[in-house]
Design an enzyme around this catalytic site. Structure first.
Site, short mmCIF file in Angstrom:
data_model
loop_
_atom_site.label_atom_id
_atom_site.label_comp_id
_atom_site.label_asym_id
_atom_site.label_seq_id
_atom_site.Cartn_x
_atom_site.Cartn_y
_atom_site.Cartn_z
N HIS A 26 0.86 -1.20 0.00
CA HIS A 26 0.00 0.00 0.00
C HIS A 26 0.89 1.23 0.00
CE1 HIS A 26 -3.72 2.15 2.01
NE2 HIS A 26 -3.07 2.94 1.17
N HIS A 206 -9.53 1.04 -1.02
CA HIS A 206 -9.45 1.70 0.28
C HIS A 206 -10.85 1.63 0.90
CE1 HIS A 206 -5.70 3.24 -1.21
NE2 HIS A 206 -5.52 4.09 -0.22
N GLU A 209 -10.99 3.60 6.31
CA GLU A 209 -9.94 4.50 6.81
C GLU A 209 -10.68 5.61 7.56
OE1 GLU A 209 -7.92 6.71 3.72
OE2 GLU A 209 -6.29 7.37 5.05
N1 HPA Z 1 -6.44 7.45 1.27
C1 HPA Z 1 -7.15 7.69 0.17
N2 HPA Z 1 -6.60 8.13 -0.96
C2 HPA Z 1 -5.29 8.31 -0.99
C3 HPA Z 1 -4.51 8.09 0.11
C4 HPA Z 1 -5.11 7.62 1.30
O1 HPA Z 1 -4.49 7.38 2.35
N3 HPA Z 1 -3.24 8.38 -0.26
C5 HPA Z 1 -3.27 8.74 -1.55
N4 HPA Z 1 -4.51 8.71 -2.00
ZN ZN Z 2 -3.67 4.81 0.57
#
Ligand code: HPA
Ligand code: ZN
Length: 351
Positions: A26, A206, A209
């Site tokens: 990642h 993703h 988060e």
């Molecule tokens: N999250 C979402 N998009 C992203 C990230 C991240 O941590 N880093 C680069 N693009």
């Molecule tokens: Zn990322």
């Protein structure tokens, strides 16, 4: 599978973390663009920057959330115009990966950040790909590319990007989903990911988060992803935790990123140890190392310094990184054998 228990003193952890072979799964290549390289490329390409110096740019890296980072990250990428620029950026990262004993890395790239500025897709992918080929030849570092769709843009824009990528299908191994998570759920890209699945591409996204655990569930059920990038908010849904553990779905966790983007207030409050305790297939990664204060080993060191982790955790995390990678079973076995040899050496020294 149960793993061997290693008796390696805590004092040896920094050396062990440095020496152990590992994979990074990642890492956004545009997030490896250091301020010094941003300024050098700006000068080479005659691009005006809104910061007067490297120091002033670095001083602006004080983020309050994901969006505050993304705004500056997309501005930094504006200096990338030519194939050589993309090559130079990736090469700089691959040299760092070599220093950190990264044997294999799967690099995210964001074509829309560049094609929307008029840079052809071909320029982006050829520059990145040639750096990956060079890394294998000159550094012995294996590197592949994963194309990410920007989720704040439309499904139509993602489909158009996928079309543009097809002549270069052999130069990347999979697709991902990044950028602003809140308000842009996985299901927005259901049709895009269905097409990618038909094309035989690996699928990641993703999720969890900043977004809720439902985004993780939907990334699995609707997008059919094989790994979850971040995923730290899964702990809010015990049934999901159980499912992830049972399925062995890897989470590509990025500890320094999570602190810089205020997902957790301090490293001591990070839930990585809890995720491991739940039996989840956790990996450690750097996300955007030029912006978040460290490359892969710095992420390991910062996490181990504050979370009471030991050599057995280091082994699990490194082994998970190989097991969760998109390579053949033979390559995984060979890398894990190297990992085992490193741990046996440290355990032998300690005896
Ligand atoms: N999250 C979402 N998009 C992203 C990230 C991240 O941590 N880093 C680069 N693009
Ligand atoms: Zn990322």
């Amino acid at each position: 599978m149960s793993q061997p228990a290693f008796h390696i003193p805590q004092a040896k952890l920094p050396a062990l973390i440095q020496a152990m072979p590992k994979a990074e799964l990642h890492m956004h290549i545009e997030g490896s663009l250091e301020p010094e390289l941003i300024f050098a490329l700006a000068q080479r390409n005659g691009v005006a920057l809104s910061y007067p110096s490297v120091e002033a740019l670095r001083a602006a890296y004080a983020f309050t959330d994901l969006q505050s980072f993304l705004d500056i990250y997309y501005a930094g990428a504006s200096v990338l115009l030519k194939e050589q620029d993309f090559h130079d950026m990736a090469w700089a990262y691959l040299l760092k990966a070599k220093e950190d004993n990264v044997l294999h890395t799967e690099l995210f790239f964001d074509p829309q950040t560049h094609t929307d500025r008029g840079v052809p897709f071909e320029v982006v992918i050829k520059g990145l790909h040639s750096a990956c080929v060079r890394a294998e030849a000159e550094l012995g570092v294996s590197a592949s590319l994963i194309m990410c769709f920007l989720r704040h843009l439309s499904e139509e824009a993602a489909l158009k990007t996928l079309d543009e990528s097809l002549p270069y299908r052999e130069l990347f191994i999979g697709v991902g989903l990044d950028s602003s998570e809140r308000g842009h759920p996985p299901e927005k890209f259901a049709r895009v990911f269905a097409r990618c699945k038909d094309l035989g591409l690996h699928l990641v996204a993703h999720a969890g988060e900043e977004g809720p655990p439902e985004y993780i569930v939907n990334a699995l059920d609707i997008l059919s992803v094989e790994r979850i990038d971040h995923g730290v908010r899964c702990v809010e849904d015990p049934a999901l935790v159980e499912r992830l553990a049972k399925q062995g779905t890897a989470l590509t966790v990025c500890p320094l990123s999570n602190i810089k983007l205020c997902v957790f207030k301090t490293m001591a409050e990070h839930n990585l140890k809890t995720l491991l305790a739940h039996g989840l297939k956790v990996t450690v990664n750097s996300d955007d190392p030029a912006y978040f204060g460290g490359y892969l080993n710095q992420n390991f060191l910062a996490t181990f310094a504050d979370l009471d982790l030991d050599a057995n955790d280091a082994y699990t995390l490194a082994r998970n990184s190989f097991e969760a990678s998109f390579v053949s079973a033979e390559r995984k076995q060979a890398w894990i054998a190297q990992l085992d040899a490193t741990f046996a050496r440290f355990a032998g020294d300690a005896a």
